[in-house]
Design a protein around this motif. Structure first.
Motif, mmCIF file in Angstrom:
data_model
loop_
_atom_site.group_PDB
_atom_site.id
_atom_site.type_symbol
_atom_site.label_atom_id
_atom_site.label_comp_id
_atom_site.label_asym_id
_atom_site.label_seq_id
_atom_site.Cartn_x
_atom_site.Cartn_y
_atom_site.Cartn_z
ATOM 1 N N GLY A 177 -0.650 9.063 -4.293
ATOM 2 C CA GLY A 177 -1.771 9.819 -3.709
ATOM 3 C C GLY A 177 -1.235 11.238 -3.294
ATOM 4 O O GLY A 177 -1.853 12.024 -3.773
ATOM 5 N N ILE A 178 -0.130 11.290 -2.602
ATOM 6 C CA ILE A 178 0.314 12.487 -2.111
ATOM 7 C C ILE A 178 0.798 13.284 -3.209
ATOM 8 O O ILE A 178 0.724 14.528 -3.410
ATOM 9 C CB ILE A 178 1.313 12.143 -1.043
ATOM 10 C CG1 ILE A 178 0.765 11.547 0.128
ATOM 11 C CG2 ILE A 178 2.077 13.449 -0.572
ATOM 12 C CD1 ILE A 178 1.731 11.123 1.164
ATOM 13 N N ILE A 179 1.627 12.609 -3.957
ATOM 14 C CA ILE A 179 2.135 13.440 -5.039
ATOM 15 C C ILE A 179 1.227 13.964 -6.022
ATOM 16 O O ILE A 179 1.220 14.874 -6.451
ATOM 17 C CB ILE A 179 3.434 12.430 -5.846
ATOM 18 C CG1 ILE A 179 4.400 11.905 -5.200
ATOM 19 C CG2 ILE A 179 3.771 12.860 -7.287
ATOM 20 C CD1 ILE A 179 5.154 10.910 -5.721
ATOM 21 N N TYR A 180 0.370 12.947 -6.652
ATOM 22 C CA TYR A 180 -0.872 13.351 -7.314
ATOM 23 C C TYR A 180 -1.526 14.642 -6.851
ATOM 24 O O TYR A 180 -1.980 15.825 -7.664
ATOM 25 C CB TYR A 180 -2.049 12.377 -7.758
ATOM 26 C CG TYR A 180 -2.967 12.517 -8.610
ATOM 27 C CD1 TYR A 180 -2.732 12.643 -10.030
ATOM 28 C CD2 TYR A 180 -4.005 12.952 -8.095
ATOM 29 C CE1 TYR A 180 -3.838 13.354 -10.886
ATOM 30 C CE2 TYR A 180 -5.275 13.251 -9.178
ATOM 31 C CZ TYR A 180 -4.997 13.269 -10.258
ATOM 32 O OH TYR A 180 -6.059 13.706 -11.202
ATOM 33 N N MET A 181 -2.102 14.544 -5.571
ATOM 34 C CA MET A 181 -3.087 15.472 -5.028
ATOM 35 C C MET A 181 -2.084 16.808 -5.030
ATOM 36 O O MET A 181 -2.746 17.935 -5.236
ATOM 37 C CB MET A 181 -3.535 15.174 -3.704
ATOM 38 C CG MET A 181 -4.669 14.250 -3.647
ATOM 39 S SD MET A 181 -5.883 14.472 -5.196
ATOM 40 C CE MET A 181 -6.674 16.288 -4.328
ATOM 41 N N THR A 182 -1.106 16.846 -4.564
ATOM 42 C CA THR A 182 -0.061 18.211 -4.637
ATOM 43 C C THR A 182 -0.130 18.647 -5.888
ATOM 44 O O THR A 182 -0.104 20.052 -6.197
ATOM 45 C CB THR A 182 1.377 17.738 -3.941
ATOM 46 O OG1 THR A 182 1.273 17.213 -2.799
ATOM 47 C CG2 THR A 182 2.028 19.078 -3.900
ATOM 48 N N TRP A 183 0.493 17.947 -7.009
ATOM 49 C CA TRP A 183 0.591 18.444 -8.299
ATOM 50 C C TRP A 183 -0.875 18.802 -8.870
ATOM 51 O O TRP A 183 -0.746 19.992 -9.373
ATOM 52 C CB TRP A 183 1.230 17.199 -9.093
ATOM 53 C CG TRP A 183 1.801 17.540 -10.480
ATOM 54 C CD1 TRP A 183 1.473 18.814 -11.309
ATOM 55 C CD2 TRP A 183 2.580 16.651 -11.304
ATOM 56 N NE1 TRP A 183 2.289 18.889 -12.357
ATOM 57 C CE2 TRP A 183 2.951 17.555 -12.543
ATOM 58 C CE3 TRP A 183 3.042 15.534 -11.285
ATOM 59 C CZ2 TRP A 183 3.660 17.095 -13.593
ATOM 60 C CZ3 TRP A 183 3.726 15.009 -11.964
ATOM 61 C CH2 TRP A 183 3.916 15.829 -13.405
ATOM 62 N N PHE A 184 -1.916 18.017 -8.486
ATOM 63 C CA PHE A 184 -3.141 18.652 -9.299
ATOM 64 C C PHE A 184 -3.680 20.024 -8.519
ATOM 65 O O PHE A 184 -4.201 20.789 -9.302
ATOM 66 C CB PHE A 184 -4.443 17.450 -9.002
ATOM 67 C CG PHE A 184 -5.678 17.905 -9.436
ATOM 68 C CD1 PHE A 184 -5.769 18.037 -10.877
ATOM 69 C CD2 PHE A 184 -6.472 18.293 -8.515
ATOM 70 C CE1 PHE A 184 -7.293 18.360 -11.153
ATOM 71 C CE2 PHE A 184 -7.680 18.673 -8.904
ATOM 72 C CZ PHE A 184 -8.142 18.596 -10.300
ATOM 73 N N GLY A 243 0.823 -1.166 -0.045
ATOM 74 C CA GLY A 243 -0.129 -0.012 0.057
ATOM 75 C C GLY A 243 0.772 1.209 -0.044
ATOM 76 O O GLY A 243 0.406 2.496 -0.136
ATOM 77 N N ILE A 244 2.025 1.117 0.331
ATOM 78 C CA ILE A 244 3.019 2.248 0.413
ATOM 79 C C ILE A 244 2.967 3.072 -1.016
ATOM 80 O O ILE A 244 2.904 4.286 -1.048
ATOM 81 C CB ILE A 244 4.242 1.899 0.602
ATOM 82 C CG1 ILE A 244 4.376 1.621 2.402
ATOM 83 C CG2 ILE A 244 5.528 3.018 0.822
ATOM 84 C CD1 ILE A 244 5.624 0.899 2.812
ATOM 85 N N PRO A 245 3.306 2.641 -2.092
ATOM 86 C CA PRO A 245 3.156 3.244 -3.525
ATOM 87 C C PRO A 245 2.002 3.837 -3.530
ATOM 88 O O PRO A 245 2.036 5.144 -4.164
ATOM 89 C CB PRO A 245 3.541 2.140 -4.375
ATOM 90 C CG PRO A 245 4.160 1.069 -3.665
ATOM 91 C CD PRO A 245 3.577 1.075 -2.177
ATOM 92 N N LEU A 246 0.956 3.312 -3.251
ATOM 93 C CA LEU A 246 -0.428 3.897 -3.475
ATOM 94 C C LEU A 246 -0.528 5.316 -2.799
ATOM 95 O O LEU A 246 -1.219 6.294 -3.268
ATOM 96 C CB LEU A 246 -1.563 3.029 -3.034
ATOM 97 C CG LEU A 246 -3.190 3.485 -3.160
ATOM 98 C CD1 LEU A 246 -3.306 3.681 -4.619
ATOM 99 C CD2 LEU A 246 -4.016 2.474 -2.449
ATOM 100 N N ILE A 247 -0.109 5.242 -1.338
ATOM 101 C CA ILE A 247 -0.118 6.240 -0.440
ATOM 102 C C ILE A 247 0.701 7.359 -1.128
ATOM 103 O O ILE A 247 0.318 8.905 -1.371
ATOM 104 C CB ILE A 247 0.329 6.020 0.954
ATOM 105 C CG1 ILE A 247 -0.782 5.024 1.629
ATOM 106 C CG2 ILE A 247 0.276 7.251 1.550
ATOM 107 C CD1 ILE A 247 -0.397 4.679 2.917
ATOM 108 N N LEU A 248 1.904 7.082 -1.404
ATOM 109 C CA LEU A 248 2.906 8.100 -2.036
ATOM 110 C C LEU A 248 2.587 8.567 -3.261
ATOM 111 O O LEU A 248 2.568 9.925 -3.504
ATOM 112 C CB LEU A 248 4.315 7.255 -2.170
ATOM 113 C CG LEU A 248 5.016 6.960 -0.898
ATOM 114 C CD1 LEU A 248 6.197 6.313 -1.441
ATOM 115 C CD2 LEU A 248 5.277 8.139 0.038
ATOM 116 N N THR A 266 -0.709 10.030 -14.496
ATOM 117 C CA THR A 266 0.335 10.731 -14.541
ATOM 118 C C THR A 266 0.634 11.522 -16.063
ATOM 119 O O THR A 266 0.880 12.829 -16.047
ATOM 120 C CB THR A 266 1.694 9.838 -14.445
ATOM 121 O OG1 THR A 266 1.696 9.341 -13.308
ATOM 122 C CG2 THR A 266 3.019 10.657 -14.753
ATOM 123 N N VAL A 267 0.081 10.959 -17.197
ATOM 124 C CA VAL A 267 -0.072 11.285 -18.324
ATOM 125 C C VAL A 267 -0.954 12.732 -18.260
ATOM 126 O O VAL A 267 -0.694 13.717 -18.895
ATOM 127 C CB VAL A 267 -0.800 10.634 -19.387
ATOM 128 C CG1 VAL A 267 -1.091 11.042 -20.628
ATOM 129 C CG2 VAL A 267 0.180 9.314 -19.661
#
Length: 228
Positions: A21-28, A14-19, A94-95
């Motif tokens: 999620g944080i990257i995506y929401m910050t970027w978005f 589950g660690i990649p999912l959490i990480l 990501t795309v």
């Protein structure tokens, strides 16, 4: 300490999912704050003939529950299906982020005033207060809905015909909601469908995860034995 180690070993996938999620929401969120003008307007002629229908706000919001529920089920029940779903979803998201960063985009499809006054238009108004008409291409609502439906059909739940049918209806309803709520241009929807089709071939038909594992195992097995 032993319990913590067992818990980590059991749920470390589950660690990649959490990480992510944080990257995506910050970027978005950064894109939502910064892309407010000077963007490329996305429009197709068919967009002008699609009516605004506020009742579709229900499946639009159900998207958040739908995708999350499928991913969580796979997380606990099937690691291989979970990883396939993550690769599918993460790649498309990501795309989307890269496209929105390099080619800021938006549309002018939303009505200036609500055509009716009811609970559904009130929900849409609240949605529009937090969700700007920018960063739209390709539609992640469309792409992730297809990803969730495919993942559900490919796992053990897919054996239940009624559940596959319900998932398909919800998936189609969410896709339709993006255009009937004027959240997306038809161009966003079509490109989301195309991208999802391409990823389906890579992830499920070609099974890139299994092929990658096989390649890594063969490389590991071909290493020369250490001399004594």
């Amino acid at each position: 300490m032993e319990k913590a180690k067992r818990f980590y070993q059991k749920y470390k996938h589950g660690i990649p999912l959490i990480l992510y999620g944080i990257i995506y929401m910050t970027w978005f969120c950064h894109l939502e704050r910064t892309v407010t003008k000077h963007y490329h307007v996305i429009h197709m002629a068919i967009d002008d003939h699609i009516p605004f229908c506020e009742v579709f706000v229900i499946p639009y919001f159900l998207w958040f529950v739908y995708v999350s529920a499928v991913v969580l089920f796979l997380f606990f029940k099937s690691k291989p299906d979970y990883w396939r779903a993550c690769i599918f979803l993460f790649t498309g998201m990501t795309v989307f982020l890269v496209v929105s960063t390099l080619w800021p985009n938006g549309h002018h499809l939303r009505p200036y005033t609500m055509p009716r006054d009811n609970i559904f238009t009130a929900m849409v108004a609240r949605l529009w207060q937090t969700d700007t008409p920018t960063n739209l291409w390709p539609s992640i609502h469309v792409y992730n809905s297809i990803g969730a439906h495919v993942a559900l059909c490919r796992c053990s739940l897919g054996k239940k015909r009624w559940l596959r049918g319900a998932s398909l209806v919800l998936c189609i309803s969410i896709i339709l909601s993006t255009i009937f709520l004027k959240q997306h241009s038809m161009f966003d929807v079509l490109t989301g469908l195309l991208m999802a089709s391409a990823m389906y071939v890579l992830v499920y038909r070609q099974d890139v995860i299994a092929n990658l594992r096989g390649a890594l195992r063969s490389r590991g097995g071909s290493r020369p034995q250490a001399q004594n």
